[in-house]
Each structure stands twice: as C-alpha cells, then as structure tokens.
Design an enzyme around this catalytic site. Structure first.
Site, PDB file in Angstrom:
ATOM      1  N   CYS A   2       0.854  -1.188   0.000  1.00 37.15           N
ATOM      2  CA  CYS A   2       0.000   0.000   0.000  1.00 37.15           C
ATOM      3  C   CYS A   2       0.886   1.233   0.000  1.00 37.15           C
ATOM      4  CB  CYS A   2      -0.922   0.024   1.213  1.00 37.15           C
ATOM      5  SG  CYS A   2      -2.077   1.418   1.210  1.00 37.15           S
ATOM      6  N   GLU A 119      -3.264   0.421  -7.218  1.00 42.08           N
ATOM      7  CA  GLU A 119      -2.182  -0.470  -7.629  1.00 42.08           C
ATOM      8  C   GLU A 119      -1.881  -0.194  -9.098  1.00 42.08           C
ATOM      9  OE1 GLU A 119      -0.569  -2.147  -5.587  1.00 42.08           O
ATOM     10  OE2 GLU A 119      -1.872  -2.788  -3.939  1.00 42.08           O
TER      11      GLU A 119
END
Length: 268
Positions: A2, A119
């Site tokens: 993350c 992502e």
C-alpha cells in the site's frame, strides 16, 4: 503493498462509521484523492483516559477517537524522523519480530480509514514493454470505508525543548493477497472487516496474531477493481477525477477483475 490511497470523508462522517469521537483538533486535511507517504492522515485509535500525569484512570472504559498522524512510522528510538519514509508499510508476517514494529503491535495499533487504494499494472505484462504502468483502484462497491490495520508511534526530538510537541506517525500493515486479488497483486493492505475492528483497537489486548491473517476470500472478492487515469501517477494531481473509471467497465473481483494475471505495483 500500500503506497497510495484515497481518503475523502470528513471527520463527521468517519465518526459515524467508526463510532468514534473527533480528536483531530481541526488538523484533518480536506478530501485527499491521492494520499502519499509522509502526508498527514486520519486514523482511529482506542485508548484509556488518563489523568494529568498521564496515568490511566482506574475503572474508565477505553475511548475510541479519530487522530491525525504522519504516514511513515518513526520508531521512538530513531535518531531522526527521516527513517519514516522507509516505513510506510509493515509486513504482517514479520511485524512481531522487527524491532521497529513489535512494541507498537502490542500497545499502539490503529485503523487507517480509506475510500480505496491504488495499484499499478506492471509495464510489459502483455509483451509491450514500452507501455507505461496502468493504474487501478480497489474500493468498496457500496461506498463504505475500508479500514487498514495500522501501527503508530510517538517520536520526540532529543534536541527539542521539553515541552515541544511529539511527532505521531503510523504504518499500514500489508499481507498476502487472497482470492481473485492474487491476479492483481501478490500483496495487499491488511483491510479489516468491521467485525475485526474492536479486537484490533482493544488497548488491553497484546496478542493480535489471529488478526494478522488476510481477510476472507469472499470479502476480498466483493471489492471493485476500477481502471483509472494515469494522472494518479503524479502525487501533485489531486481531485475526484482520479477515481473516475477509464476504459473498460468497472467490475468487482468476483466477476473476473483482471483476467490477464498481471502484477501491480506502485510506480517508482
């Protein structure tokens, strides 16, 4: 992992979602569609009330509240705060062993509310290595907040005046991806379903080994995978257009998500 996420809800909304008081003292940032490391973020903590000397008040129940922290954990023993830029994430598998994280794991845990996280599809995954990385956005289809498991620490500058305010920092825990998300990236933030929030935040609980496991497959498969604009690649870009769908229709992971099995990563 993350390395970038979105957090657009105001403290009043988060107070209702997390059943918490507002302890941000007006320091919460406005809507942020491109949260990056070292920014100030809103977190949720649960602590026992303390007296004027800092001792827990006997018989008082813990209080859950929103707090602001800088993203990038600085251990209390660090010589300077620059180390925090390298500690934005904590691996669930090693958090109990690493000196920078193990004490915080037993005493200082938090939740990091997010609308969703980003992502990037690896360049050349389909053979075209000249193509730039493609960003995607993971979010809850019903608009409810995700809650990442986090750790926090207090750091005091040894050169500062005795009454100087400490630096409060946090790190987001990551874990192995599960379910259909394994076709997207091999890692993911440890997003905790609502029934795990109380256990994670409990200040009297020191062993959270069972909560470090990845979320259930069905819960992950219910997330939405949304292709978004490459504008998110630049941290200076910040607006609702970063979350808008581009290209193919958005789909939830249970419906197929990324069929090509490509890996995603944060652009370096």
């Amino acid at each position: 992992m993350c390395g970038r996420y979105a957090a657009t809800k105001d403290p009043a909304t988060l107070m209702r979602e997390f059943d918490a008081l507002d302890g941000t003292d007006g320091a919460a940032r406005g809507p942020d569609y491109n949260v990056a490391p070292t920014k100030t973020v809103v977190t949720v903590v649960e602590r026992h009330p303390k007296d004027a000397e800092g001792a827990p008040l006997a018989g008082e129940a813990p209080v859950r509240s929103l707090r602001t922290m800088r993203w990038g954990l600085v251990p209390f023993w660090a010589k300077d705060p620059s180390v925090g830029a390298r500690m934005i994430n904590t691996r669930a598998e090693t958090a109990q062993e690493k000196p920078a994280f193990r004490k915080a794991l037993t005493r200082r845990r938090c939740l990091v509310p997010a609308d969703g996280w980003f992502e990037w599809k690896a360049a050349g995954a389909d053979g075209d290595r000249a193509r730039p990385k493609e960003p995607f956005y993971m979010t809850s289809p019903d608009g409810s907040s995700l809650a990442f498991a986090g750790l926090w620490e207090t750091w005091r500058d040894p050169k500062a005046e005795a009454d100087a305010l400490p630096l409060i920092t946090c790190s987001i825990i990551t874990t192995d991806a599960v379910g259909a998300l394994t076709d997207v990236h091999h890692r993911m933030p440890l997003a905790l379903p609502a029934d795990r929030w109380a256990g994670w935040l409990d200040p009297d609980r020191t062993d959270v080994t069972d909560l470090l496991r990845p979320p259930e497959r069905d819960w992950v498969n219910g997330l939405e995978l949304r292709p978004v604009s490459t504008r998110v690649n630049n941290v200076r870009n910040n607006g609702p257009e970063l979350l808008e769908r581009t290209g193919p229709e958005a789909t939830d992971l249970d419906g197929g998500g990324s069929a090509d099995g490509a890996l995603f990563d944060v652009p370096r």
